[in-house]
Design a protein around this motif. Structure first.
Motif, mmCIF file in Angstrom:
data_model
loop_
_atom_site.group_PDB
_atom_site.id
_atom_site.type_symbol
_atom_site.label_atom_id
_atom_site.label_comp_id
_atom_site.label_asym_id
_atom_site.label_seq_id
_atom_site.Cartn_x
_atom_site.Cartn_y
_atom_site.Cartn_z
ATOM 1 N N CYS A 145 -29.725 -19.039 5.968
ATOM 2 C CA CYS A 145 -29.067 -20.262 6.466
ATOM 3 C C CYS A 145 -27.604 -20.033 6.800
ATOM 4 O O CYS A 145 -26.882 -20.973 7.080
ATOM 5 C CB CYS A 145 -29.235 -21.390 5.481
ATOM 6 S SG CYS A 145 -28.204 -21.230 4.021
ATOM 7 N N ASN A 146 -27.148 -18.803 6.742
ATOM 8 C CA ASN A 146 -25.763 -18.430 7.047
ATOM 9 C C ASN A 146 -24.811 -18.627 5.875
ATOM 10 O O ASN A 146 -23.619 -18.454 6.018
ATOM 11 C CB ASN A 146 -25.221 -19.167 8.286
ATOM 12 C CG ASN A 146 -24.138 -18.366 8.988
ATOM 13 O OD1 ASN A 146 -24.083 -17.153 8.835
ATOM 14 N ND2 ASN A 146 -23.265 -19.020 9.726
ATOM 15 N N ALA A 147 -25.337 -18.969 4.697
ATOM 16 C CA ALA A 147 -24.479 -19.037 3.516
ATOM 17 C C ALA A 147 -24.464 -17.659 2.850
ATOM 18 O O ALA A 147 -23.392 -17.100 2.593
ATOM 19 C CB ALA A 147 -24.958 -20.108 2.559
ATOM 20 N N ALA A 184 -22.579 -15.373 5.061
ATOM 21 C CA ALA A 184 -21.133 -15.584 5.007
ATOM 22 C C ALA A 184 -20.541 -14.932 3.765
ATOM 23 O O ALA A 184 -19.458 -14.349 3.818
ATOM 24 C CB ALA A 184 -20.815 -17.072 5.030
ATOM 25 N N PRO A 197 -26.047 -19.899 -2.292
ATOM 26 C CA PRO A 197 -26.069 -18.452 -2.161
ATOM 27 C C PRO A 197 -25.426 -17.805 -3.391
ATOM 28 O O PRO A 197 -24.708 -18.472 -4.122
ATOM 29 C CB PRO A 197 -25.180 -18.231 -0.929
ATOM 30 C CG PRO A 197 -24.161 -19.324 -1.018
ATOM 31 C CD PRO A 197 -24.895 -20.501 -1.583
#
Lengths: 505, 253
Positions: free
Chosen positions: B136-138, B141, B234
């Motif tokens: 989810c891009n967490a 990141a 995350p």
């Protein structure tokens, strides 16, 4: 015009039976004329009626008045496409075709957008069988000629980023067209939201686009609270607002750093990478999670900001403000950076309007659109935040709008911290009202987040529709690349920084 | 030029002192759970029923949390009438086996060093290729952030590289969607042997919030042999870094 529609406000729950069902011709006519008058198509989707017919819903927004119009029409397996007269509908119609096997006739470029089987067994717009759907395989828009070549990139990219496929039509370095093909991130969230709320609903909201946890969960929760007729305290609203702006700060700062990196300007790239972490750590100070996970809860928030914590918060914010100011001003003041940012990846105001771009991308093309101002929600109903606009529509404009918004968000949080409203952090939530429909909007850091849901006779979601800002904006990136050098693609891409998972859901 | 130098002075040296000094995590951070079986009522099963990913088991033997599924959402702590489940700020959560993530409140088996022959190759230099498979891009990141000057991953000899051909292993995030399965498999195959596989986040370990969706494959455990599991939703960057360094045998305790 527009007599046959239900007029409502942001996150106002209305009786489902008041949603007018018009003929498909009238639906098309209303959408086309409203968009010509300057309204926007916020959402356009189909849902099952449980019978052979399917129901199309359209949500139109009047940004000037802050009102929304909702109308619907019943169709079977096809209907005359709206895209030929209203480009804003183009991606929505492809989604409708893919999800439900309803063909919009004469759509100019009818392709799947996620490469998933139809929700209706045996009813596929392209007669695909479930087994032979391969992601991003199919026809691409092509330019032909002796020296034309095609460049294909992805799904796995060189950086630590999400997967997507990009297909460029090039003549040497020159890009004539870029077609973006997504769907790798599809996790089937919307389908699972049906029948909710369940214990997984909030985790879904926080992970549908994991860098926008607050934006999406805010939209969901304000809808829930409207359906349960729950009044959230001003204090909880202020804390939600702080979390939302922290999310914006972290991501905008990270984006400025990434833009700097893509033009080889390493000082700001390095500083912003770290300062972004400072903002994320402020979210962690608030709720333990750098991404604001589990901070927003039905009826309020999970944690309060005590006076001692406010002090710590203020110090950290003040330090981060100093650091980000130096880093951003250095970036936007350097001739070597400006030479790369200016006039690169231009999206004109007309194109932005025609495609229905939202958020930073729209504002950087001179469109005044911001849900916080146009359709105020939460704390922004009582506290206004200026809309940052820049007219040029290039990479510089998208960077500059971010920098203005960073300053505005810091100022907002600072003033909230000085005079935090009083009140309980969380109110009890009763069951949801049955047979209602709600449109809930928030302004995430990328732009407009739109959730639409209907409850059944038991107060559970009969369906739940999500429209992430990236859904509107991917086509904007395609347009930005026209007549650019392919080497500027990373820069243009970063200037939009769109979500793959938010699009794919 | 002068401005660049001034800015450099203003921004100072900001790389954290870790591993010489332990990092300070915020008091509300949720790490390793503290399970108090003496308080647990056993028959109430409240925590079990509210857990979004069915990570908790409460039997005669006591409480058990599968950290590979846990989203660290604290729904369990808020419903427990006796406070039998709490979360500590212990961030060192990486393990070498899936089974080690199933925590019963007693001993938590942290990740151990790679076996000798592989450690010889990767102990001082580890190049990793990251693949997001419906992440989810967490997680992405917080892997990315390790490259910033704050953490400065490079000083440990670890680098995230652009191609699997340059890599010693892959770091996978996300529950592995049906549409991404082939691409992950191809990336894995493109890495030369011997290679390491690291699963970051509850999605890659178990499917996370998307557990048992038919659109996903519940992470990578059924696809490849996994060498390192880093749980969280995350995971904190420190949890990820700690996991990497333990695998390389760079941390003493």
């Amino acid at each position: 015009m527009n007599l046959h529609s239900l007029s409502l406000r942001n996150s106002q729950s209305c009786s489902y039976k008041d949603v007018p069902v018009v003929s498909i011709e009238e639906l098309k006519g209303t959408i086309v004329s409203c968009v010509q008058e300057g309204k926007r198509l916020l959402a356009f989707f189909a849902q099952s009626t449980g019978e052979k017919e399917m129901q199309l819903y359209a949500v139109l927004g009047n940004d000037k008045l802050g009102t929304l119009s909702l109308l619907s029409a019943k169709v079977e397996n096809s209907y005359p496409s709206i895209t030929d007269q209203c480009a804003q509908a183009h991606w929505f119609e492809r989604e409708i075709a893919e999800n439900w096997g309803i063909s919009p006739k004469n759509h100019p470029w009818l392709k799947p957008i996620r490469f998933i089987p139809s929700y209706r067994e045996g009813q596929d717009a392209w007669n695909r069988s479930k087994e032979n759907i391969l992601p991003c395989v199919g026809d691409y828009y092509q330019v032909q000629g002796e020296e034309i070549h095609e460049v294909a990139v992805g799904p796995v990219h060189a950086g630590v980023i999400e997967p997507g496929h990009f297909r460029f039509q090039c003549h040497g370095e020159w890009v004539y067209h870029l077609e973006i093909s997504l769907g790798y991130q599809h996790r089937g969230i919307e389908k699972e939201l049906k029948g909710g709320p369940t214990k997984r609903t909030l985790p879904y909201m926080e992970t549908m686009a994991g860098d926008t946890s607050i934006g999406h969960s805010h939209a969901y929760l304000q809808m829930l609270e409207s359906l349960a007729n729950c009044q959230v305290s001003q204090r909880a609203q202020a804390l939600r607002g702080i979390a939302l702006e922290l999310e914006r700060l972290a991501n905008h700062t990270g984006d400025l750093g990434a833009l700097a990196n893509d033009v080889g300007f390493l000082p700001t790239a390095n500083y912003c990478g770290r300062i972004r972490g400072d903002f994320l750590n402020m979210s962690a100070l608030l709720c333990g999670s750098r991404f604001g996970r589990n901070f927003l809860k039905p009826g309020g928030v999970a944690f309060d900001l005590e006076d001692s914590r406010i002090k710590e918060f203020q110090t950290k914010l003040e330090n981060a403000k100093k650091d980000v100011t130096v880093a951003a001003e250095l970036l936007l003041d350097s001739p070597s950076v400006l030479a790369r940012f200016e006039d690169t990846g231009v999206v004109s105001k007309e194109t932005a309007r025609e495609l229905g771009l939202v958020g930073v991308a729209a504002r950087a093309s001179g469109l005044s659109q911001d849900i916080r101002k146009d359709y105020p929600f939460g704390i922004f109903s009582s506290f206004s935040i200026p809309v940052a606009i820049y007219k040029k529509g290039d990479v510089f404009a998208r960077a500059y709008v971010r920098w203005i918004e960073i300053q505005n968000s810091i100022a907002f949080i600072q003033s909230m911290l000085i005079s935090m409203p009083k009140g309980k952090t969380q109110m009890p939530l009763s069951s949801l009202a049955p047979d209602k429909i709600v449109v809930s909007l928030t302004e995430g850091w990328r732009g407009e987040i739109c959730h639409v849901a209907k409850t059944d006779e038991k107060g559970q979601f009969s369906w739940y529709k999500v429209c992430d800002p990236s859904f509107h904006n991917w086509m904007g990136l395609s347009m930005a690349l026209r007549n650019q050098q392919i080497s500027d693609f990373p820069l243009c891409n970063k200037s939009f920084n769109l979500s793959y998972c938010g699009h794919d859901l | 030029m002068f401005k660049v130098l001034l800015a450099r002075l203003q921004q100072k040296h900001r790389t954290i002192a870790y591993p010489k000094k332990e990092p300070v995590l915020p008091d509300r951070f949720r790490g390793l759970p503290i399970l108090d079986n003496s308080q647990c009522l056993k028959n109430c099963q409240e925590c079990v029923s509210v857990c979004p990913t069915n990570a908790i088991q409460c039997t005669e033997k006591g409480l058990q949390i599968d950290l590979g599924r846990c989203l660290f959402c604290t729904e369990c702590t808020s419903v427990c009438p006796k406070g039998a489940i709490q979360f500590s700020t212990e961030y060192r959560l990486a393990t070498r086996t899936r089974q080690d993530l199933v925590f019963d409140g007693k001993v938590f088996e942290r990740a151990k060093i790679l076996k000798d022959s592989i450690h010889k190759l990767f102990g001082r230099s580890l190049k990793l290729r990251q693949v997001s498979a419906a992440g989810c891009n967490a997680c992405e990141a917080d892997i990315n952030v390790l490259g910033t000057p704050g953490f400065d991953l490079g000083r440990f000899g670890i680098q995230i590289v652009a191609s699997p051909r340059h890599a010693d292993g892959i770091v996978v995030t996300g529950p592995v969607s049906e549409n991404m399965k082939l691409a992950v498999e191809k990336t894995y195959k493109a890495v030369a042997n011997p290679k390491v596989v690291i699963a970051v986040g509850s999605c890659a370990i178990s499917g996370g919030p998307f557990l048992d969706h038919k659109e996903v494959h519940n992470g990578i455990t059924d696809l490849f042999p996994v060498d390192l599991f880093i749980p969280g939703c995350p995971p904190h960057p420190m949890t990820i870094l700690d996991g990497f360094l333990r695998l390389m045998g760079r941390l003493k305790q």
